[in-house]
Write a protein that holds these residues in place. Structure first.
Motif, PDB file in Angstrom:
ATOM      1  N   LEU A 155      31.101   3.283 -62.513  1.00 53.90           N
ATOM      2  CA  LEU A 155      30.388   2.006 -62.387  1.00 53.90           C
ATOM      3  C   LEU A 155      29.854   1.814 -60.970  1.00 53.90           C
ATOM      4  CD1 LEU A 155      32.761  -0.305 -64.466  1.00 53.90           C
ATOM      5  CD2 LEU A 155      30.451   0.407 -65.086  1.00 53.90           C
ATOM      6  N   GLU A 156      30.653   2.213 -59.977  1.00 49.52           N
ATOM      7  CA  GLU A 156      30.192   2.100 -58.589  1.00 49.52           C
ATOM      8  C   GLU A 156      28.963   2.980 -58.368  1.00 49.52           C
ATOM      9  OE1 GLU A 156      33.581   3.144 -56.299  1.00 49.52           O
ATOM     10  OE2 GLU A 156      34.472   1.120 -56.369  1.00 49.52           O
ATOM     11  N   PHE A 157      28.994   4.188 -58.953  1.00 51.67           N
ATOM     12  CA  PHE A 157      27.850   5.080 -58.810  1.00 51.67           C
ATOM     13  C   PHE A 157      26.619   4.480 -59.489  1.00 51.67           C
ATOM     14  CE2 PHE A 157      25.189   8.522 -60.520  1.00 51.67           C
ATOM     15  CZ  PHE A 157      24.872   9.197 -59.356  1.00 51.67           C
ATOM     16  N   ASP A 158      26.827   3.912 -60.714  1.00 50.84           N
ATOM     17  CA  ASP A 158      25.702   3.284 -61.423  1.00 50.84           C
ATOM     18  C   ASP A 158      25.135   2.119 -60.622  1.00 50.84           C
ATOM     19  OD1 ASP A 158      26.034   5.071 -63.449  1.00 50.84           O
ATOM     20  OD2 ASP A 158      27.091   3.702 -64.797  1.00 50.84           O
ATOM     21  N   LEU A 159      26.039   1.329 -60.020  1.00 51.77           N
ATOM     22  CA  LEU A 159      25.580   0.181 -59.236  1.00 51.77           C
ATOM     23  C   LEU A 159      24.769   0.640 -58.029  1.00 51.77           C
ATOM     24  CD1 LEU A 159      25.623  -2.872 -58.802  1.00 51.77           C
ATOM     25  CD2 LEU A 159      27.764  -2.598 -57.535  1.00 51.77           C
ATOM     26  N   GLU A 160      25.281   1.678 -57.346  1.00 48.60           N
ATOM     27  CA  GLU A 160      24.542   2.202 -56.191  1.00 48.60           C
ATOM     28  C   GLU A 160      23.176   2.737 -56.615  1.00 48.60           C
ATOM     29  OE1 GLU A 160      27.017   5.135 -54.439  1.00 48.60           O
ATOM     30  OE2 GLU A 160      28.485   3.694 -53.647  1.00 48.60           O
ATOM     31  N   SER A 161      23.130   3.400 -57.790  1.00 47.86           N
ATOM     32  CA  SER A 161      21.854   3.936 -58.280  1.00 47.86           C
ATOM     33  C   SER A 161      20.873   2.805 -58.559  1.00 47.86           C
ATOM     34  CB  SER A 161      22.080   4.755 -59.556  1.00 47.86           C
ATOM     35  OG  SER A 161      22.897   5.870 -59.290  1.00 47.86           O
ATOM     36  N   ARG A 162      21.376   1.746 -59.172  1.00 51.15           N
ATOM     37  CA  ARG A 162      20.488   0.616 -59.492  1.00 51.15           C
ATOM     38  C   ARG A 162      20.003  -0.073 -58.221  1.00 51.15           C
ATOM     39  NH1 ARG A 162      22.487  -2.506 -64.950  1.00 51.15           N
ATOM     40  NH2 ARG A 162      22.539  -0.691 -66.312  1.00 51.15           N
ATOM     41  N   GLU A 163      20.903  -0.184 -57.256  1.00 48.67           N
ATOM     42  CA  GLU A 163      20.488  -0.808 -55.991  1.00 48.67           C
ATOM     43  C   GLU A 163      19.416   0.033 -55.300  1.00 48.67           C
ATOM     44  OE1 GLU A 163      24.086  -1.481 -53.829  1.00 48.67           O
ATOM     45  OE2 GLU A 163      24.364  -3.483 -54.694  1.00 48.67           O
ATOM     46  N   ARG A 164      19.577   1.366 -55.386  1.00 48.25           N
ATOM     47  CA  ARG A 164      18.535   2.227 -54.818  1.00 48.25           C
ATOM     48  C   ARG A 164      17.212   2.038 -55.554  1.00 48.25           C
ATOM     49  NH1 ARG A 164      22.808   6.047 -54.329  1.00 48.25           N
ATOM     50  NH2 ARG A 164      22.250   6.977 -56.334  1.00 48.25           N
ATOM     51  N   GLU A 165      17.308   1.878 -56.895  1.00 48.08           N
ATOM     52  CA  GLU A 165      16.088   1.642 -57.675  1.00 48.08           C
ATOM     53  C   GLU A 165      15.421   0.337 -57.254  1.00 48.08           C
ATOM     54  OE1 GLU A 165      16.952   1.706 -61.803  1.00 48.08           O
ATOM     55  OE2 GLU A 165      17.600   3.785 -61.822  1.00 48.08           O
ATOM     56  N   ILE A 166      16.239  -0.691 -57.025  1.00 47.77           N
ATOM     57  CA  ILE A 166      15.695  -1.994 -56.608  1.00 47.77           C
ATOM     58  C   ILE A 166      15.002  -1.870 -55.255  1.00 47.77           C
ATOM     59  CG2 ILE A 166      16.350  -4.302 -55.810  1.00 47.77           C
ATOM     60  CD1 ILE A 166      18.413  -4.371 -58.009  1.00 47.77           C
ATOM     61  N   ASN A 167      15.679  -1.181 -54.324  1.00 52.10           N
ATOM     62  CA  ASN A 167      15.068  -1.022 -53.003  1.00 52.10           C
ATOM     63  C   ASN A 167      13.750  -0.263 -53.090  1.00 52.10           C
ATOM     64  OD1 ASN A 167      17.013  -2.373 -51.500  1.00 52.10           O
ATOM     65  ND2 ASN A 167      18.341  -0.586 -51.401  1.00 52.10           N
ATOM     66  N   THR A 168      13.746   0.778 -53.953  1.00 55.71           N
ATOM     67  CA  THR A 168      12.509   1.540 -54.146  1.00 55.71           C
ATOM     68  C   THR A 168      11.421   0.658 -54.741  1.00 55.71           C
ATOM     69  OG1 THR A 168      13.786   3.558 -54.490  1.00 55.71           O
ATOM     70  CG2 THR A 168      11.507   3.568 -55.253  1.00 55.71           C
ATOM     71  N   SER A 169      11.816  -0.149 -55.751  1.00 55.56           N
ATOM     72  CA  SER A 169      10.844  -1.053 -56.380  1.00 55.56           C
ATOM     73  C   SER A 169      10.326  -2.072 -55.380  1.00 55.56           C
ATOM     74  CB  SER A 169      11.494  -1.775 -57.570  1.00 55.56           C
ATOM     75  OG  SER A 169      11.876  -0.857 -58.568  1.00 55.56           O
ATOM     76  N   ALA A 170      11.250  -2.572 -54.533  1.00 57.39           N
ATOM     77  CA  ALA A 170      10.846  -3.576 -53.544  1.00 57.39           C
ATOM     78  C   ALA A 170       9.835  -2.997 -52.568  1.00 57.39           C
ATOM     79  CB  ALA A 170      12.083  -4.085 -52.793  1.00 57.39           C
ATOM     80  N   LEU A 171      10.117  -1.778 -52.101  1.00 52.85           N
ATOM     81  CA  LEU A 171       9.182  -1.149 -51.165  1.00 52.85           C
ATOM     82  C   LEU A 171       7.843  -0.853 -51.835  1.00 52.85           C
ATOM     83  CD1 LEU A 171      11.613   1.300 -49.341  1.00 52.85           C
ATOM     84  CD2 LEU A 171      10.604  -0.808 -48.435  1.00 52.85           C
ATOM     85  N   SER A 172       7.905  -0.450 -53.127  1.00 54.83           N
ATOM     86  CA  SER A 172       6.666  -0.177 -53.856  1.00 54.83           C
ATOM     87  C   SER A 172       5.837  -1.441 -53.996  1.00 54.83           C
ATOM     88  CB  SER A 172       6.999   0.408 -55.238  1.00 54.83           C
ATOM     89  OG  SER A 172       5.817   0.603 -55.983  1.00 54.83           O
ATOM     90  N   LEU A 173       6.495  -2.532 -54.321  1.00 58.30           N
ATOM     91  CA  LEU A 173       5.787  -3.815 -54.432  1.00 58.30           C
ATOM     92  C   LEU A 173       5.171  -4.211 -53.090  1.00 58.30           C
ATOM     93  CD1 LEU A 173       8.190  -5.901 -56.698  1.00 58.30           C
ATOM     94  CD2 LEU A 173       5.803  -5.388 -57.192  1.00 58.30           C
TER      95      LEU A 173
END
Length: 302
Positions: A155-173
């Motif tokens: 779960l910690e790994f999944d959470l870190e992966s999702r947070e990385r996805e969010i950061n990537t999405s934020a930078l893309s936006l």
């Protein structure tokens, strides 16, 4: 303890004396042991000394006293649930009855000895079963903890992966909205351009927009990911400050990602000053002291 050790030593000396046929000497050692019994609550020693004294009395020819003494030892052992001593006492009584020719009484005592031994075996078996069950329970608990640890790590790994996805999405936006800002500047240039040049400029703008700009879709994807990861954060923040508006919650979520005011402004298509105003409102509504970092505080929630 010292008293218990002294009593056991006297028992050994008494047994050695009786084996050498020195009955009086053995009896003397046991009388000393009987006198020391008042200073210990060790019921096993009480029973052992009393049985030994009965055995010495029997060797001295005092059969009746020996039987009375051994029965007293059996009573002590029974009350203390000392089944080994109970069996030993009944064994001695069975030997005495057999020597007296009273085979009926000898059989009764022998059956009592057997019953005590069988009950002792049952209790030993029950303790072994309990120990085995306890070991199995411990092993099962260890396996369950191992599974929980693996699930937590996953779960910690999944959470870190999702947070990385969010950061990537934020930078893309941020990048795409920055592109939109530059296109707006290009539109202003089109307006100021000569009519003959406008068509070419507008086609260039249209091409860039169709290739790079899907703000509505990107924001929806970003918002969905943000909600997946930060549901607990929104609940915690709302519990602390229920009067926060949806826009302020959105700003708080982006600040939790450690984004700068410029990056947030690009994502939400706001001015940097507007983001700073939101930050000020958040600090005020959350009643944060001047020395408390807003982003650190938000990171501690959820």
């Amino acid at each position: 303890r010292d008293v218990d050790w002294e009593i056991r030593s006297l028992l050994v000396l008494a047994d050695a004396s009786v084996r050498r046929k020195k009955i009086d000497e053995g009896a003397a050692f046991l009388r000393q042991a009987l006198g020391l019994l008042e200073r210990t609550d060790n019921k096993a020693l009480h029973a052992d000394v009393t049985i030994a004294f009965g055995t010495v009395l029997l060797a001295a020819g005092q059969t009746k006293k020996a039987v009375t003494t051994i029965l007293a030892a059996i009573d002590i052992a029974t009350k203390a649930d000392l089944l080994g001593q109970v069996a030993l006492g009944y064994g001695r009584l069975a030997e005495i009855a057999e020597q007296e020719g009273d085979y009926r009484t000898a059989l009764k005592h022998e059956r009592a000895r057997f019953a005590a031994l069988r009950l002792m075996d049952d209790k030993i078996h029950a303790r072994h079963s309990q120990a085995l069950q306890l070991r199995l329970d411990i092993e099962r608990s260890e396996r369950e903890r191992a599974v929980m640890r693996l699930n937590t790590e996953r779960l910690e790994f999944d959470l870190e992966s999702r947070e990385r996805e969010i950061n990537t999405s934020a930078l893309s936006l941020a990048q795409k909205n920055e592109l939109m800002s530059s296109i707006i500047e290009d539109i202003d240039a089109v307006i100021a351009a000569a009519p003959a040049q406008r068509t070419v400029l507008l086609k260039g703008i249209r091409h860039r927009l169709s290739s790079h700009m899907r703000t509505g879709e990107d924001w929806k994807n970003f918002a969905d990911k943000l909600k997946d990861v930060h549901d607990n954060f929104h609940a915690s923040l709302t519990a602390v400050c229920p009067e926060l508006t949806p826009a302020e919650l959105k700003i708080a979520s982006l600040l939790k990602l450690n984004l700068s005011s410029k990056e947030i402004a690009d994502i939400l298509h706001l001015g940097i000053q507007s983001v700073d105003i939101y930050r000020h409102r958040l600090r005020k509504k959350l009643k944060l002291p001047s020395g408390t970092n807003l982003i650190s505080y938000l990171a501690s929630l959820g």
